[in-house]
Scaffold this motif. Structure first.
Motif, short mmCIF file in Angstrom:
data_model
loop_
_atom_site.label_atom_id
_atom_site.label_comp_id
_atom_site.label_asym_id
_atom_site.label_seq_id
_atom_site.Cartn_x
_atom_site.Cartn_y
_atom_site.Cartn_z
N ALA A 277 4.86 4.21 -15.10
CA ALA A 277 5.52 3.26 -14.19
C ALA A 277 4.51 2.31 -13.55
N LEU A 278 3.30 2.81 -13.29
CA LEU A 278 2.26 1.94 -12.73
C LEU A 278 1.89 0.83 -13.71
N LEU A 279 1.81 1.16 -14.99
CA LEU A 279 1.50 0.15 -15.99
C LEU A 279 2.62 -0.88 -16.10
N ILE A 280 3.85 -0.44 -15.96
CA ILE A 280 4.97 -1.39 -15.97
C ILE A 280 4.86 -2.35 -14.79
N ALA B 26 9.62 -11.97 -11.79
CA ALA B 26 8.70 -10.98 -12.36
C ALA B 26 7.94 -10.24 -11.25
N TYR B 27 7.56 -10.97 -10.20
CA TYR B 27 6.85 -10.30 -9.11
C TYR B 27 7.76 -9.31 -8.38
N LEU C 105 7.19 -5.40 -8.00
CA LEU C 105 7.12 -4.80 -6.66
C LEU C 105 8.08 -3.64 -6.53
N VAL C 106 9.25 -3.76 -7.14
CA VAL C 106 10.21 -2.65 -7.11
C VAL C 106 9.63 -1.42 -7.81
#
Length: 895
Positions: A500-503, A526-527, A531-532
Motif C-alpha cells: 500500500a505504501l508503494l501505491i 492523483a495526489y 493521500l488516501v
C-alpha cells in the motif's frame, strides 16, 4: 469443416486488415508532412518577395546643382534662428520613374497563438484508419484477396459436400497448392513494377498454402501434426524473409500472426508445453532478428501480446508445480527477448532529437514476467525477493550502459526507474509474496512518466489504469484476517503495508509529473488518491500493532508527521494541495482530541503526554514552512492552530474537574480560562499570536476574535444554568469562580468593542447587547444568591418562589436607580433612559407578578423597596439630563 475454415480465414483476415490500416495511416502521415513542408517553403518565398525594397525603374546621373552661397549679415544685422519652412515638392527628374506614393504601413499584429486541435479518441482513430484502408492504396487487391481466401475455403467445402470432385483429396489440395505457388512466383516477379499488387498477392498465396496445410492435417488426415507444423514454419519463415527483403511491414505482420496462430489450429491436444514454448522461442528469435534490421514496433507488440497472452492462459489452465523446471527457462528466455527489444527499437528508430521509446514493452515486460514468476513460485517468499533483486540489477546495468548515450538517455531513465522500483519491492517480498500487486503501481507511474515525456495519451492513461489495477489487486489480495492483530507479522515490515505504501508513493509521483506537465486537475486527483492510501495504510498499521490505549495517540502523530511532510515539500515546490494537507491535519486534530477524551478520559493520558508536545513541534515547523512558501492557506492553518490549543486545554480542565471532583463553579472557570487567556492576548498582545506568520496574519485577527468570543459566548450562556457552586470555599456573590469568569467575558467583550473602529454595529453592541448581558448576569447571580443563601433548590421552580421574585425586584430597582441617577448627573441620556425603562419594567412586574405576594413579608418588602428607591431618585435626579430637547420650562425652573 466450412465453419472451421471460415474461422481460420477470419482469424487471418482481421489482423491483416488492421495491420494494413496501420501501414496506410503511416504512409498518409508521411505525405501530409511532406505537403506541409512544401507549403511552408512556398509561404517563406512569398514573404521574402513581398518584403523587397522599391527600386527606381531606371537610374541616370542627376544634373549638378548650383552651389549655395549665403550672404553675410550686415553690421546692424542680428543673426536669429529662422524656422524651417516646408519645401515645395520637387518635380520628378527626367528619366526616373516616379516613386509610388508613401503609404503608412500598419504594424503587423502578432499572429494569434495556434490552438491545439482536440485529439480524436480511440474509436474515432479506429474508424478513420479503417476508412483510410478502404480508400487508400490498391483497395481492390486488398479486398479481393480477403474475399478470395474466404471464397476458396467455401468452394472447397461446397464442392466436397456436393461430390464435384471425384479425384482424391490429395490431388485436389496439390492442385490448389500449385495455383498458389504460381501466384506467389508471379507476385515475386512483379514486386518492383506493381509493388502494392505484388505484396497483397504474396500474402494471399501464403495464406492459401497455410489453409491447404491445415486442411490436409485436420480435415483429411493426409499428414501428421509434426510435418504440418514444419511446413507451416517454413511458409511463415519464408513470408517473413520476403517481408524484410521488400521492406514490407504488412507481410511481416501477416507472417507473425500466422506464426503465432499455427500451433493453435494445428494442435493435436497433446498438451506438450515444451514443444509449444520452443516454437514460440524460435518465433520470437525471428522477431528479434527482424528488429535488428527494421524498427517495426507493431511486430514487437504482436509478439509481446501473443507470447505473454498464450503463456498466461496456459499457466492458468495447465500449470502445476511439477512443470516448474521445464517452464522457468522459457520464462527467462522470453523476458530476455522483450527486455532487449525496446533497446533495439530505440537504437533503430532513434532520431537526432532523441530515441523513440516503446513504453509498452519497457514497462509491460517486467510487469507481466514478474507476475508470472510469482505464479510459478506460488508463495515462495525469498526466491521471489531474490528475483526482484536480480531484475533490479539487470535494469541498473542497462541504465548504466546507456546513460551517457545522448540518444538513449530517455530509455536509460526508464531502466533506472525500474531498477529502483524492483529494489524497493524486494523488501516486502522478502517477507511475503502478497505484495506482488504493488509492482503494478510502480510500472504505472513509470508508464505515465514516459507518456508525458513523449506526449502519448495512450501511455498516460495506461499508467493511470495500472495504478488503479494495483489498488484493486492489493485490496482483493488482503485476506479477512488483515484487520485483526497478527502476532506473527511485523509492524511496517510486512507485505500489506509496503504494498500500500508503494501505491501511495506511485500516486504522489504521478501527481508530481502531472503537475509539471500542466494538468493540475489530474494532479490533484492523483495526489488525493495517494493521500488516501497514505493515511489509510499507516492508520491501519497503527490500529494493528499499537496497543489499544495508544491507538489515538498514534493517529495524532500520523496527522502531525503527514502535515509536516506536506509543508516541507510545499516550502520547496509550492502547491495548493500540499498546504491544504497541512491545514487538514491540523483540523482533524480537533475531533481526535474529543475521541481521546472519550476513550482515555483526557488527551494527555498515557503516551499523549509526549504525543501532543511532539505534535505541537511538528505543527510549529509546518507553519514556518508555509510562511516561507507564502501560501494563502498559511493564515487558515495558523487560525486553526490557535483554536486547537484552548480546545485541548479545556478538555484537560474537564478531566481535572472530574478527576478531583471539583465543584461546578471551578470546573466552569477552568473550562473558560484558556479561551479567556487567548481573548486577552488577541486584544492586548496581538503580535504574540501573529507569529510565525507576522503581519500576514493580521487580516485573520477579526475572524479569530469572532471565533474566540463565539466560543466564550456559548460557554457564557450555558453557564447561566449552573448554580456556580464554589466548594470547598463558601459562595460569595461576585467573588466566586464562575461569576468572575462570566464577568471576565463581559469585560473582554467590552474591551474588544471599545477598541474596534467606531461604527453603527459596534455602537449598537455597546449600547444594546452588553447592557442586556450585564442585566441577565446580575439576575442570574441574584438567583444564585437565593439558592445558596436562601436555601432554595436550584431547579425550574426556584424562579417562581416569592424570595426569588422579591430579590429580582430589589436588584432591578437598584440597577434602575443607579442608571437613572448617574445618567441625570453626568448628562448621559442613554444611561438615564435605560434606568428609567428598567424602573418601568419593575413597576410592571410589581403590578403583574409581585401583586400576588402581598400576603407575605417578601411581597410587601418588594413594594416598599421600590417605593423608597423611587423616592430617592426623585430627590437625587428629578429631571432628565439636558441637551436632548428636554430642557425645563420657565415655570419649572422657578419652581
Amino acid at each position: 469443416m466450412f465453419f472451421g475454415l471460415l474461422v481460420v480465414v477470419l482469424v487471418l483476415a482481421v489482423p491483416v486488415l488492421l495491420v494494413m490500416v496501420l501501414v496506410s495511416v503511416s504512409s498518409l502521415k508521411r505525405r501530409v508532412a511532406a505537403l506541409e513542408a512544401s507549403q511552408a517553403r512556398e509561404s517563406g518565398d512569398a514573404a521574402r518577395s513581398g518584403a523587397a525594397e522599391w527600386r527606381p525603374a531606371r537610374e541616370q546621373p542627376l544634373p549638378a546643382a548650383e552651389p549655395f552661397e549665403p550672404s553675410a549679415p550686415g553690421p546692424d544685422t542680428v543673426a536669429a534662428p529662422v524656422p524651417e519652412a516646408a519645401a515645395p515638392p520637387l518635380p520628378p527628374l527626367p528619366g526616373l520613374a516616379a516613386p509610388p506614393p508613401a503609404r503608412a504601413i500598419p504594424a503587423a499584429a502578432p499572429p494569434p497563438a495556434p490552438r491545439t486541435p482536440a485529439q480524436p479518441n480511440v474509436i474515432e482513430r479506429g474508424v478513420a484508419r479503417i476508412k483510410q484502408w478502404f480508400t487508400r492504396g490498391n483497395v481492390p487487391v486488398k479486398v479481393g484477396m480477403l474475399v478470395l481466401l474466404a471464397g476458396v475455403a467455401a468452394l472447397l467445402k461446397y464442392g466436397s459436400d456436393a461430390g464435384w470432385f471425384s479425384f482424391p483429396p490429395a490431388l485436389r489440395l496439390a492442385g490448389i497448392s500449385l495455383v498458389a505457388l504460381a501466384g506467389l512466383v508471379f507476385a515475386w516477379r512483379k514486386r518492383t513494377s506493381h509493388r502494392a499488387f505484388a505484396l497483397a498477392l504474396q500474402g494471399g498465396a501464403i495464406g492459401v498454402l497455410l489453409l491447404v496445410v491445415f486442411a490436409a492435417f485436420k480435415n483429411h488426415g493426409l499428414i501428421d501434426a509434426l510435418p504440418a507444423f514444419a511446413i507451416s514454419v517454413v511458409l511463415i519463415a519464408g513470408l517473413c524473409v520476403m517481408a524484410v527483403l521488400q521492406e514490407s511491414r504488412t507481410l511481416a505482420i501477416l507472417g507473425v500472426l500466422a506464426g503465432f496462430m499455427a500451433p493453435i489450429w494445428l494442435s493435436d491436444g497433446s498438451g506438450n508445453h515444451v514443444g509449444l514454448f520452443s516454437y514460440y522461442a524460435l518465433l520470437n528469435a525471428g522477431i528479434f532478428a527482424i528488429a535488428w534490421v527494421r524498427p517495426w514496433r507493431i511486430l514487437n507488440l504482436l509478439g509481446f501480446a501473443f507470447t505473454w497472452g498464450i503463456g498466461t492462459l496456459w499457466g492458468v489452465l495447465d500449470y502445476t508445480p511439477a512443470k516448474f523446471a521445464s517452464t522457468e527457462p522459457f520464462l527467462v528466455l522470453f523476458f530476455a527477448f522483450y527486455l532487449l527489444l525496446p533497446l533495439l527499437y530505440a537504437r533503430r528508430a532513434a532520431t537526432p532529437g532523441g530515441a523513440r521509446i516503446d513504453g509498452c514493452l519497457l514497462f509491460g515486460t517486467p510487469l507481466v514476467a514478474f507476475s508470472l514468476q510469482a505464479g510459478l513460485l506460488q508463495g515462495e517468499r525469498m526466491p521471489l525477493a531474490l528475483c526482484a533483486l536480480g531484475v533490479a540489477a539487470v535494469y541498473a546495468l542497462l541504465a548504466r550502459a546507456s546513460w551517457h548515450r545522448e540518444r538513449l538517455q530517455l530509455l536509460a531513465q526508464g531502466h533506472a526507474i525500474l531498477a529502483v522500483g524492483f529494489a524497493t519491492l524486494a523488501v516486502p517480498l522478502a517477507l511475503s509474496a502478497k505484495a506482488t500487486a504493488s509492482v503494478f503501481a510502480l510500472e504505472g507511474a513509470g508508464l505515465l512518466w514516459l507518456g508525458l515525456m513523449q506526449q502519448r495519451r495512450l501511455a498516460r492513461w495506461t499508467g493511470i489504469g495500472l495504478q488503479l489495477a494495483a489498488a484493486f489487486a492489493l485490496a482483493v489480495g488482503i485476506d479477512g484476517a488483515h484487520g485483526v492483530r497478527d502476532a506473527a507479522a511485523s509492524a511496517v515490515a510486512n507485505a500489506a503495508f509496503m504494498g500500500a505504501l508503494l501505491i501511495a508513493l506511485a500516486a504522489f509521483a504521478s501527481a508530481w509529473l502531472l503537475r509539471d506537465a500542466g494538468n493540475r486537475l489530474l494532479a490533484a486527483i492523483a495526489y488525493a488518491w495517494g493521500l488516501v492510501w497514505w493515511m489509510g495504510n499507516i492508520g491501519t498499521e497503527v490500529a494493528r500493532f499499537v496497543e489499544p490505549r495508544s491507538v489515538l495517540h498514534g493517529l495524532l502523530l500520523l496527522l502531525g508527521i503527514s502535515g509536516w511532510l506536506a509543508a516541507e515539500v510545499h516550502r520547496r515546490r509550492p502547491a495548493l494541495s500540499l498546504s491544504l494537507t497541512t491545514l487538514g491535519c491540523l483540523v482533524l486534530a480537533f475531533p481526535l482530541a474529543f475521541l481521546q477524551l472519550g476513550a482515555y478520559g483526557q488527551p494527555f493520558a498515557g503516551h499523549g503526554a509526549w504525543a501532543w508536545p511532539l505534535f505541537a513541534a511538528l505543527g510549529l515547523r509546518s507553519l514556518l514552512c508555509l510562511r516561507a512558501a507564502g501560501d494563502a492557506i498559511a493564515g487558515a492553518a495558523q487560525f486553526a492552530w490557535w483554536l486547537l490549543w484552548p480546545t485541548v486545554l479545556s478538555l484537560l480542565s474537564w478531566h481535572l474537574g472530574t478527576r478531583f471532583e471539583l465543584a461546578g463553579g471551578w470546573v466552569g472557570m477552568l473550562l473558560a480560562l484558556p479561551w479567556l487567556l487567548l481573548a486577552a492576548l488577541s486584544i492586548r498582545r496581538w503580535h504574540w499570536l501573529a507569529q510565525p506568520l507576522g503581519t500576514a496574519f493580521d487580516r485573520y485577527r477579526t475572524p479569530l476574535q469572532a471565533a474566540i468570543f463565539a466560543v466564550l459566548g456559548l460557554w457564557w450562556l450555558v453557564s447561566l444554568g449552573s448554580a456556580g457552586t464554589s466548594a470547598p470555599l463558601p459562595w460569595i456573590a461576585l467573588f466566586n469562580p464562575l461569576d468572575l469568569a462570566q464577568w471576565a467575558v463581559l469585560v473582554l467583550a467590552a474591551m474588544l468593542l471599545w477598541s474596534a473602529p467606531a461604527g453603527p454595529r459596534a455602537a449598537g453592541l455597546r449600547r444594546g447587547l452588553l447592557p442586556l448581558a450585564g442585566l441577565l448576569l446580575v439576575s442570574v447571580i441574584t438567583l444564585r444568591g437565593v439558592h445558596h443563601w436562601g436555601g432554595v433548590d436550584w431547579n425550574g421552580r426556584l424562579i417562581g418562589t416569592s424570595l426569588a421574585q422579591t430579590s429580582l425586584t430589589v436588584a432591578w430597582s437598584l440597577l434602575g436607580v443607579i442608571g437613572w441617577v448617574s445618567g441625570s448627573r453626568r448628562g448621559q441620556w442613554g444611561v438615564w433612559l435605560a434606568g428609567a425603562i428598567l424602573m418601568g419594567v419593575v413597576l410592571a412586574k410589581l403590578l403583574l407578578i409581585d401583586r400576588g405576594n402581598l400576603g407575605d413579608l417578601l411581597g410587601i418588602g418588594a413594594f416598599i423597596a421600590y417605593g423608597l428607591l423611587c423616592t430617592l431618585v426623585g430627590w437625587l435626579a428629578p429631571a432628565p439630563p439636558r441637551g436632548r430637547g428636554n430642557e425645563p420650562q420657565p415655570e419649572e425652573a422657578s419652581a
